[in-house]
Write a protein that holds these residues in place. Sequence first.
Motif, PDB file in Angstrom:
ATOM      1  N   GLN A 216       4.927  -1.532  -3.323  1.00  0.00           N
ATOM      2  CA  GLN A 216       3.535  -2.012  -3.698  1.00  0.00           C
ATOM      3  C   GLN A 216       3.145  -1.468  -5.101  1.00  0.00           C
ATOM      4  O   GLN A 216       3.746  -0.492  -5.753  1.00  0.00           O
ATOM      5  CB  GLN A 216       2.461  -1.121  -2.610  1.00  0.00           C
ATOM      6  CG  GLN A 216       2.599   0.250  -2.825  1.00  0.00           C
ATOM      7  CD  GLN A 216       1.570   0.788  -3.915  1.00  0.00           C
ATOM      8  OE1 GLN A 216       0.757   0.150  -4.543  1.00  0.00           O
ATOM      9  NE2 GLN A 216       1.747   2.380  -4.043  1.00  0.00           N
TER      10      GLN A 216
ATOM     11  N   GLY B 283       1.797  -5.733  -2.308  1.00  0.00           N
ATOM     12  CA  GLY B 283       2.913  -5.245  -1.979  1.00  0.00           C
ATOM     13  C   GLY B 283       3.542  -5.916  -0.535  1.00  0.00           C
ATOM     14  O   GLY B 283       3.023  -6.953  -0.278  1.00  0.00           O
TER      15      GLY B 283
ATOM     16  N   PRO C 104       3.441   1.984   0.566  1.00  0.00           N
ATOM     17  CA  PRO C 104       3.600   0.555   0.310  1.00  0.00           C
ATOM     18  C   PRO C 104       3.173  -0.189   1.760  1.00  0.00           C
ATOM     19  O   PRO C 104       3.499  -1.411   2.187  1.00  0.00           O
ATOM     20  CB  PRO C 104       4.959   0.495   0.270  1.00  0.00           C
ATOM     21  CG  PRO C 104       5.690   1.619   0.708  1.00  0.00           C
ATOM     22  CD  PRO C 104       4.818   2.749   0.516  1.00  0.00           C
TER      23      PRO C 104
END
Length: 932
Positions: free
Chosen positions: A881, A896, A137
């Motif tokens: 994300q 994200g 992420p």
Amino acid sequence: MKTALTNLALLFFTVASVYSQQLEIKGKIIDSDTEEALVGIAILVKGTQQGTSSDLDGKFSLRSNRNVPLTLVIYGLGYLLKEFEITEVSQEIHVKLRPSILNTDEVVVTASRVEESVMKSPISIEKLTIRDLRESPTPSLFDAIESVKGVQMTTLSMGFKVPNTRGFANTTNARFLSMVDGADTQAPGLGVSIANTVGPTELDVESIEIIPGASSALYGLNALNGTSNMITKSPFLYTGFSFYGQIGVNHINSSAFGPRLFNQSAVRYAQKINEKWAFKVNLGWMKGTDWMANSSQELNPNANASTGLYGADNPGSDPLNSYGNENSNRRTLTLADGKRYEVRRTGYYEQDLVNNDYGVGNLKADVALHYKPTEKTEAAYVYRIGTTDAIYQRGNRIRLDNYRIQQHKLSLKGDNYFLQGYLTQEHTLDSYNLRPIGENMDRAFKSDAEWYSDYSNSYNTSFSNGLDAASAHLAARNAADLGRFVPGTSSFDKKLDELAHINNWDTGAQLVMEHSFYHFEGQYDFKNLIKTVDILVGADFRDFNIHPEGNSFTNPIGEDPFATLHYKKIGGFAQVSKRFAQDKLKILGSGRIDKTQYFDAKFNPRLAAVFSPSETHHIRASIQNGFRFPTLFEGFSTVNNGGVIRYGGIELMSKDQQLFENSYLRSSVDKFQEANTADVNSGVDSREAVVKNSGLLVRNDYTYLKPEEIQAIDLGYKASLLGNRLFFDMDMYFNQYRNFIDQIEIAVPKIGTIGNVEGEVDPTWFEMDNNATQTRYRMWTNSKSTYQNFGFSVGSSYNFFKKMVFSGNYSHAELSKLDNRDSGLETPFNTPTHILNLNLTDRELTKRIGYSIAWRWQSAFEWKAPLANGEVPAYQTLDAQITYKLPVIKSVFKVGGTNLLNQRYSQYTGGPEIGGFYYLTMTIDGTWSGKQ
């Protein structure tokens, strides 16, 4: 140097043999579960450098001059490696690859400098694959490193992050070696890796390998605390056009800025021209608004405690992120009320000195030409160049503006040998140091002598007119500051630009570094000559070329302090390994000798073993000794930091001046002056106070630099359980440091010699009571104490349902001092005791949608550094994300954010405040590959 590089180039590109293509292999690669064609799968002829990759339809074509039977090695992102035997000429094959949820079948090269299973490595090593990087992420591959077990990140800027493992972190970290394809990425003058300024883009990284611990026995020099190696994609295997684009936003609800856009993009084009030639081109750029370091935390709250002046009333105030009011910019004034006060000039905040321009940017490019003269040999030329705008921190905060670094590299790799040579150059261009620019902005309108005179006169007048001390100090500052350059005005902007381009820190602040180094190395594996034991040998040579400019370096050799300074290093290693007990036990021994100019040769041995009672359990242990030689900056620096001169610690630098021999510890001088002030303010005669408190002065007994030494013990265990659905990794370590390299601040009398007593009084005592009669130096030296640090890390990943994986890791680190022989030198461990990472990932929630959620927490810890000391509070972040795959155009979209809850934190005292960052990315990978 040019001749050597030319000869090396001729060697690389004239080694050729003519061969005929006898065998053509065609085939198709598909997913064993879905029967879908797989794109970008690597296909290699085992034991050679020959290979290709599958196209959009999963098809490939490969030629080889080898006769059947031969073996293909087939692997790709998210799939288990498979070997396939070819038994017929012109055989067309269909291969089904089985998806791999956990990365337990990966191969690493950094741990032992030869290929080996990550599970069977004899030392601790972590690996991030393309898949890990894409599913993270975090907004960039460099940010993803922070989630690795045992890794601590120090964020200086959005464009400048410093990784560290196993303690003793700082904002430069010369104990951590960063490489790209085995080439050191450090800047010659700054002496550290400039993050990923000139490194590969998101699109060109195949994997990142990280050794969380000492690897001096193989890499020498500065591989004392950790090593990372970014491995890039081969243009023979990863072809076509790729694009990466990201748009983000930060500074949400920021008091300094409104929301600011962030853009980051990259393109890659690679093509295999024929079986011998391939090339690739990469371009990356990034632009945004940086995090701000603008803390007003008071570093000098008790400067005037004896007079009862605190907080806003304290005339000796020193806010953390302001410059021009440091310890060296103070004077002790005896004023009309008969009291002594510590007074400092007003100073400017960092935000003012970068003119509210917290722009951060990076533009970089690289080109590579690869040539395979034979099936087992590959030569390559790579050129990299990058420029950056960011905030960097060494002893002070530095504005990097148009900073440029470039590297030329030639390499030749065979089945059992490797050669490479590279030249790295840096240019700082418009960069400048924030501390001297703050000091000289103040002095540009009024000298120190004039300012303090005006301050004293105004105070005395105000006090005589009946104002109390606090009000009189405020009036005195306002009077002395009349005519001061005011941030936001055209006159301030003009003066700031002028000072930023003056290469003299007594009057300006420009950072001028135009330095370089060249490096040659090679290694040879005796595997084709000796079968009973594995033997690997290697050697390397490096020469730094430093051009002293008056502010950072000086040449202590000869009469010209501005003559080019060379700092040469040579080293070599041998490694022997042997397998026992039906290959279940591998024992490895290695030894390395390093020699640098000005220091004796040092030997770094390592003994390691890995025991694999089964294919699922692996136990490892290693013990090694390592030496770290002083960096260029530690040895040869000459930096005037506004009244405190930072000086290299080798004997050549200061022996003639007797700086170590004729000095007091600055910490003791501060206590001495504080006691004198308190006594004078209570009615004691100033001379009597000096004699009375002279016992507080501590003569310096630190001396010239020598190499730092570590003894390291590492134990670990890896396991792959439940049919490769559960992965477990644990390591424990114990390090002992001797002669730890750090800085000590000393005060040198300008006239007297310490110990020349006259009538039971040493005249240097009186010099220490007045900053004007002493010179402050910050010297690089070695600790006298022996330090130990120990800790452990535990990581696990569990594939509990379909392709859902829950993973986490915990790291624990502690420092202990074996003895307490240091005074005035405090070794900066700068590491949290606890770090915890948790992650939930599902790469296929549906056929096209995946997600990842990550949580990170680290405990509070004490930070010690030249800029400031203090406690770094504990913090936690939540990142997430969601990805969406669009196979028809070979693209992936990812939305994200990091620090989703926007809870601001800093990773070190005096560092920037980090908030939430939210982004959308698009990646198109490998289209227009030109495959038939």
